[in-house]
Write an enzyme that holds these catalytic residues in place. Structure first.
Site, PDB file in Angstrom:
ATOM      1  N   LYS A  60      62.496 -70.293  64.170  1.00  0.00           N
ATOM      2  CA  LYS A  60      62.330 -69.383  65.303  1.00  0.00           C
ATOM      3  C   LYS A  60      63.700 -68.832  65.693  1.00  0.00           C
ATOM      4  O   LYS A  60      64.523 -69.526  66.281  1.00  0.00           O
ATOM      5  CB  LYS A  60      61.703 -70.104  66.504  1.00  0.00           C
ATOM      6  N   GLY A 103      71.704 -73.297  71.715  1.00  0.00           N
ATOM      7  CA  GLY A 103      71.401 -72.383  72.802  1.00  0.00           C
ATOM      8  C   GLY A 103      71.892 -72.929  74.125  1.00  0.00           C
ATOM      9  O   GLY A 103      72.855 -73.693  74.180  1.00  0.00           O
ATOM     10  N   SER A 104      71.215 -72.559  75.177  1.00  0.00           N
ATOM     11  CA  SER A 104      71.656 -72.913  76.521  1.00  0.00           C
ATOM     12  C   SER A 104      71.407 -74.380  76.824  1.00  0.00           C
ATOM     13  O   SER A 104      70.517 -75.016  76.257  1.00  0.00           O
ATOM     14  CB  SER A 104      70.937 -72.047  77.557  1.00  0.00           C
ATOM     15  N   GLY A 135      68.093 -76.766  76.127  1.00  0.00           N
ATOM     16  CA  GLY A 135      68.281 -78.034  75.437  1.00  0.00           C
ATOM     17  C   GLY A 135      67.696 -79.200  76.213  1.00  0.00           C
ATOM     18  O   GLY A 135      67.053 -80.094  75.645  1.00  0.00           O
ATOM     19  N   GLU A 160      72.889 -78.304  70.194  1.00  0.00           N
ATOM     20  CA  GLU A 160      74.219 -77.743  70.423  1.00  0.00           C
ATOM     21  C   GLU A 160      74.091 -76.771  71.580  1.00  0.00           C
ATOM     22  O   GLU A 160      73.356 -75.782  71.495  1.00  0.00           O
ATOM     23  CB  GLU A 160      74.756 -77.039  69.177  1.00  0.00           C
ATOM     24  N   CYS A 162      80.261 -70.121  71.596  1.00  0.00           N
ATOM     25  CA  CYS A 162      80.254 -71.375  72.351  1.00  0.00           C
ATOM     26  C   CYS A 162      81.596 -72.084  72.258  1.00  0.00           C
ATOM     27  O   CYS A 162      81.914 -72.926  73.094  1.00  0.00           O
ATOM     28  CB  CYS A 162      79.124 -72.285  71.869  1.00  0.00           C
ATOM     29  N   GLU A 213      79.970 -72.052  82.162  1.00  0.00           N
ATOM     30  CA  GLU A 213      80.044 -71.204  80.974  1.00  0.00           C
ATOM     31  C   GLU A 213      79.567 -69.794  81.313  1.00  0.00           C
ATOM     32  O   GLU A 213      78.447 -69.616  81.801  1.00  0.00           O
ATOM     33  CB  GLU A 213      79.201 -71.779  79.839  1.00  0.00           C
TER      34      GLU A 213
END
Length: 476
Positions: free
Chosen positions: A170, A223-224, A228, A245, A279, A378
């Site tokens: 995905k 992703g975010s 996660g 991650e 990131c 972030e």
């Protein structure tokens, strides 16, 4: 219409997404199918049926398939790089380099398919021998972000296939074009139908179906942090294997003894190239007071040399922000930084260009405090802040005072401080006199604290996530 790929066939979706270029929002990159829960479940079922066949195909066949994929990616890197730059906004040289990296990743794991090893030991009991075997996990769900739309899928899909797993992929909803191009190449690599499946669509639909399915034994996600954590709650609750991650707030420490030109280049490359949408990007410059003012002035001069523009134009150094929502978030953080009392020394404004896109000038805050939101949260854009430090120990303390721990850098001529920093920086990766953003594909990637969860990605260590260990005892 670009379709989903399920059980060896291209399938229309229930909806269609328009893919527009952030460099020019009148540029339609393509139309891409959107899957629903039912199609996602079909892909999972196909992957479950195909996985034993792929595992039994043997390492030679797996190696040849992955090598074939890598060869085509490298042969088409300029064409695919142009597609990547159009849909994500990364400047063309960076986009071409990303496609090249993806090709090299597939070739690396083609070799790893032939190097999957176990152990043979003698038991502590007479007449018994012990074999420690590596076996595939099963069906792996792969969920990837929009900022590296070919490289990150490659470094997840390639090891999954190399070690005999099947895949349901995905991609980020924002960048289906690069994912579809990669899937089309994989579809012709000779895998049994169902071994690899592309399911494009919303995370709340496709991602949720992957998280909930008992048949998906492992999920690799980038992703975010919020997403996660959601995967941890849903997939973790059913004891699925997870590799997450997530965010980063990466420090670059600059000591008084640093080569100033080198430090400035590390800072600018790490913070602003790829529009700061990495990131591993440096977003906190922690600078010793003896070089503080000279560093700021030199960074401002370097930023003046950079041109923000269309990702495909030859004179562009920094492309657009990837989407309108991200641009709004970036500009909101500029307002937050001002309100907190940091001084905006450079940029931070929306820009107009010949084509209508999501452009902003790189932002540099100075005289920031480590407790400010712009120094803790972030932002994921071309926004960085400079924080003064009294000495090395103070700088290290600031660098480690973050809930994140992905990448940390230091610029210094001191072997003593460089060695100490490598050992004591609370991050999964440490860079000495090189930008925090920029990693090799054949060594482990990952962080600590809120940045990562689970086994490392990339390199030989990828085996830890994509295989399980079986211990077999034999009494002859």
């Amino acid at each position: 219409m670009h379709k989903n790929f399920i059980d060896g066939a291209w399938c229309t979706g229930t909806n269609v997404r328009e893919n527009l270029s952030p460099s020019d929002i009148t540029d339609l990159v393509g139309l891409y199918a959107q899957a629903d829960f039912q199609q996602t479940r079909q892909a999972i079922q196909a992957a479950e049926l195909a996985q034993p066949l792929w595992a039994a195909a043997g390492p030679q066949r797996r190696a040849e398939a992955l090598d074939r994929i890598g060869t085509e990616l490298l042969a088409r890197r300029e064409e695919l790089g142009r597609l990547l730059a159009r849909e994500e906004g990364k400047v063309l040289p960076e986009a071409i380099a990303e496609v090249s990296r993806a090709g090299h990743i597939f070739k690396f794991f083609a070799g790893e398919a032939l190097r999957m090893s176990g152990e043979h030991l003698e038991s502590v009991r007479p007449g018994i021998e012990v074999d420690i075997l590596r076996q595939p996990v099963g069906v792996v769900g792969i969920i990837t972000p929009w900022n590296f739309p070919i490289a990150i899928p490659a470094w997840k899909i390639a090891p999954a296939l190399a070690y005999g797993n099947s895949v349901v992929f995905k991609p980020a909803d924002l960048v289906p074009g690069s994912a579809w191009a990669l899937a089309e190449i994989i579809s012709r690599a000779g895998l049994p139908p169902g071994t690899f499946n592309l399911v494009m669509g919303r995370g709340s639909v496709v991602g949720q179906a992957l998280a909930e399915s008992e048949s998906v034994r492992a999920i690799s996600f980038t992703g975010s942090t919020s997403t996660g954590r959601h995967l941890m709650q849903v997939a973790g609750a059913r004891l699925a294997r997870l590799q997450l991650e997530m965010g980063g707030k990466n420090p670059l420490v600059v000591l008084d003894d640093a080569d100033l030109d080198q430090a400035v280049e590390c800072a600018v490359q790490g913070a602003y190239f790829s529009t700061g949408q990495r990131c591993t990007a440096s977003s906190r410059f922690i600078v010793e007071k003896g070089v503080y003012q000279r560093f700021i002035e030199a960074v401002e001069v370097r930023l003046d040399e950079l041109r923000v523009g269309h990702a495909l134009h030859d004179d562009t150094h920094i492309g657009p922000v990837a989407e309108e929502g991200q641009l709004r978030q970036n500009l909101d953080y500029v307002d937050i930084g001002r309100a907190e009392g940091a001084r905006l020394a450079y940029g931070g404004q929306p820009l107009s260009r010949q084509t209508e896109g999501y452009y902003m000038s790189p932002a540099l805050f100075v005289d920031a405090d480590a407790d400010m939101r712009i120094a803790r949260e972030e932002i994921f854009g071309p926004v960085a802040c400079v924080i003064p430090a009294d000495n090395y120990e103070h700088a290290l303390d600031i660098a480690n005072g973050s809930p994140f721990g992905l990448s940390a850098g230091i610029c210094t001529r001191s072997l003593k401080h460089a060695t100490h920093f490598k050992r004591h920086a609370q991050s999964g990766m440490v860079m000495v006199n090189t930008p925090t953003a920029g990693v090799d594909y054949h060594v482990p990637f990952g962080g600590t604290k809120a940045s990562s969860y689970g086994a490392r990605e990339q390199g030989h260590k990828a085996m830890e996530f994509f295989t399980t260990v079986k211990t077999a005892y034999t009494h002859a």
